[in-house]
Scaffold this active site. Structure first.
Site, PDB file in Angstrom:
ATOM      1  N   ILE A  12     -56.697  42.525 -13.687  1.00 39.60           N
ATOM      2  CA  ILE A  12     -55.697  42.646 -12.619  1.00 39.60           C
ATOM      3  C   ILE A  12     -55.170  44.070 -12.635  1.00 39.60           C
ATOM      4  O   ILE A  12     -54.638  44.534 -13.650  1.00 39.60           O
ATOM      5  CB  ILE A  12     -54.515  41.672 -12.806  1.00 39.60           C
ATOM      6  CG1 ILE A  12     -55.001  40.225 -12.899  1.00 39.60           C
ATOM      7  CG2 ILE A  12     -53.516  41.824 -11.653  1.00 39.60           C
ATOM      8  CD1 ILE A  12     -53.906  39.236 -13.260  1.00 39.60           C
ATOM      9  N   ASP A  64     -54.702  55.652 -14.156  1.00 39.34           N
ATOM     10  CA  ASP A  64     -54.276  56.217 -12.874  1.00 39.34           C
ATOM     11  C   ASP A  64     -55.449  56.146 -11.907  1.00 39.34           C
ATOM     12  O   ASP A  64     -56.415  56.906 -12.030  1.00 39.34           O
ATOM     13  CB  ASP A  64     -53.831  57.671 -13.073  1.00 39.34           C
ATOM     14  CG  ASP A  64     -53.265  58.294 -11.805  1.00 39.34           C
ATOM     15  OD1 ASP A  64     -53.467  57.728 -10.712  1.00 39.34           O
ATOM     16  OD2 ASP A  64     -52.632  59.363 -11.915  1.00 39.34           O
ATOM     17  N   TYR A 157     -52.471  54.625   5.587  1.00 37.82           N
ATOM     18  CA  TYR A 157     -52.419  53.397   4.797  1.00 37.82           C
ATOM     19  C   TYR A 157     -53.179  52.275   5.491  1.00 37.82           C
ATOM     20  O   TYR A 157     -53.992  51.569   4.868  1.00 37.82           O
ATOM     21  CB  TYR A 157     -50.958  52.994   4.586  1.00 37.82           C
ATOM     22  CG  TYR A 157     -50.767  51.615   4.004  1.00 37.82           C
ATOM     23  CD1 TYR A 157     -50.923  51.390   2.644  1.00 37.82           C
ATOM     24  CD2 TYR A 157     -50.424  50.537   4.817  1.00 37.82           C
ATOM     25  CE1 TYR A 157     -50.744  50.118   2.102  1.00 37.82           C
ATOM     26  CE2 TYR A 157     -50.241  49.278   4.290  1.00 37.82           C
ATOM     27  CZ  TYR A 157     -50.405  49.067   2.934  1.00 37.82           C
ATOM     28  OH  TYR A 157     -50.244  47.811   2.400  1.00 37.82           O
ATOM     29  N   LYS A 161     -56.541  50.146   4.181  1.00 40.79           N
ATOM     30  CA  LYS A 161     -56.609  48.697   4.039  1.00 40.79           C
ATOM     31  C   LYS A 161     -57.670  48.100   4.959  1.00 40.79           C
ATOM     32  O   LYS A 161     -58.273  47.069   4.634  1.00 40.79           O
ATOM     33  CB  LYS A 161     -55.234  48.077   4.317  1.00 40.79           C
ATOM     34  CG  LYS A 161     -54.196  48.394   3.243  1.00 40.79           C
ATOM     35  CD  LYS A 161     -54.604  47.848   1.881  1.00 40.79           C
ATOM     36  CE  LYS A 161     -53.499  48.002   0.852  1.00 40.79           C
ATOM     37  NZ  LYS A 161     -53.840  47.398  -0.468  1.00 40.79           N
TER      38      LYS A 161
END
Length: 259
Positions: A12, A64, A157, A161
């Site tokens: 995760i 990161d 953004y 997505k």
């Protein structure tokens, strides 16, 4: 083939807070056997891992995802710890505001690196491991309803997505016969720590922003991370088979309906 959540070795990302944290907690409560939690914030990640109600094994890695090598480091850590990758949740992401008038090439590179490139590379590593063992597995990508278009100040953004949504469907189609299921959640407006910081501090809307925003929603509140987590873990669970290639809108609106 993974038989139950107890048999699963799961990665995760973004697990130190928000949706990732909620998924880690839900997965632990549902009995996932082994988990590798990844995040850029090491102290918060350790706090989450130590507080999980988990009967199984939990490992952590500070990474990161703006760096391409991070995905490989996460995958190798999971295989070193558990010997395999059975499940993956790509939850890490950034919601940097950037529209057509103010967005920069630096914004584009960073947002796409974290929101699209890193999930692709992690999916690649997980699929390679699953394919090599012939066991199948499950991947869940935390996407966004903004993939359908997005707000004006979320152009980059939204594009990132949208790319992740396409990758979800592409991977599902390419590896359906391998028993590898890939699904996504197009998440609506959720009350996470990161969203609170964005709205209250960065955008300057104050500490009461969530209450003000909630007044216009059908439920009278924003979505909760736990609601996304329950769906994510269900999609990981073998009981949700044969569902694959789905991008489920989890939002307080029906996309395409009249406003």
């Amino acid at each position: 083939m993974v038989g139950t959540l107890k048999d699963m070795a799961l990665i995760i990302t973004g697990a130190a807070s928000g949706i990732g944290h909620a998924i880690a907690k839900e997965a632990a409560e549902r009995g996932v056997g082994e988990m590798l939690l990844a995040d850029v914030n090491g102290p918060m990640l350790q706090n989450v891992a130590s507080a999980l109600p988990c009967q199984g094994r939990v490992e952590t890695i500070v990474a990161d995802l703006s760096y391409a090598v991070a995905a490989d480091e996460i995958a190798k850590a999971a295989i070193l710890a558990f010997g395999r990758i059975d499940g993956l949740v790509n939850s890490a992401g950034v919601t940097t505001r950037a529209g057509f008038l103010e967005g920069t090439s630096e914004d584009w590179d960073r947002i796409f690196a974290i929101n699209a490139r890193a999930p692709y590379l992690l999916m690649q590593a997980a699929i390679r491991d699953m394919h090599s063992r012939g066991t199948g597995g499950s991947i869940v990508n935390i996407q966004s309803v903004n993939a359908h278009c997005g707000a004006a100040d979320l152009a980059i953004y939204s594009a990132s997505k949208g790319a992740l949504q396409t990758l979800t469907k592409n991977a599902a189609n390419a590896h359906m016969r391998d028993g590898i299921r890939v699904n996504g959640i197009n998440l609506g407006w959720a009350l996470t720590e990161a969203e609170h910081h964005m709205q209250a501090d960065i955008l300057g809307l104050g500490q009461e922003w969530a209450e003000n925003a909630a007044s216009d929603t059908p439920l009278g509140r924003l979505l909760q991370p736990e609601e996304a987590a329950k769906l994510a873990v269900h999609l990981l669970d073998p009981v949700s088979a044969p569902l694959s290639g789905a991008s489920i809108d989890l939002a307080q609106q029906v996309l395409g309906a009249p406003v």
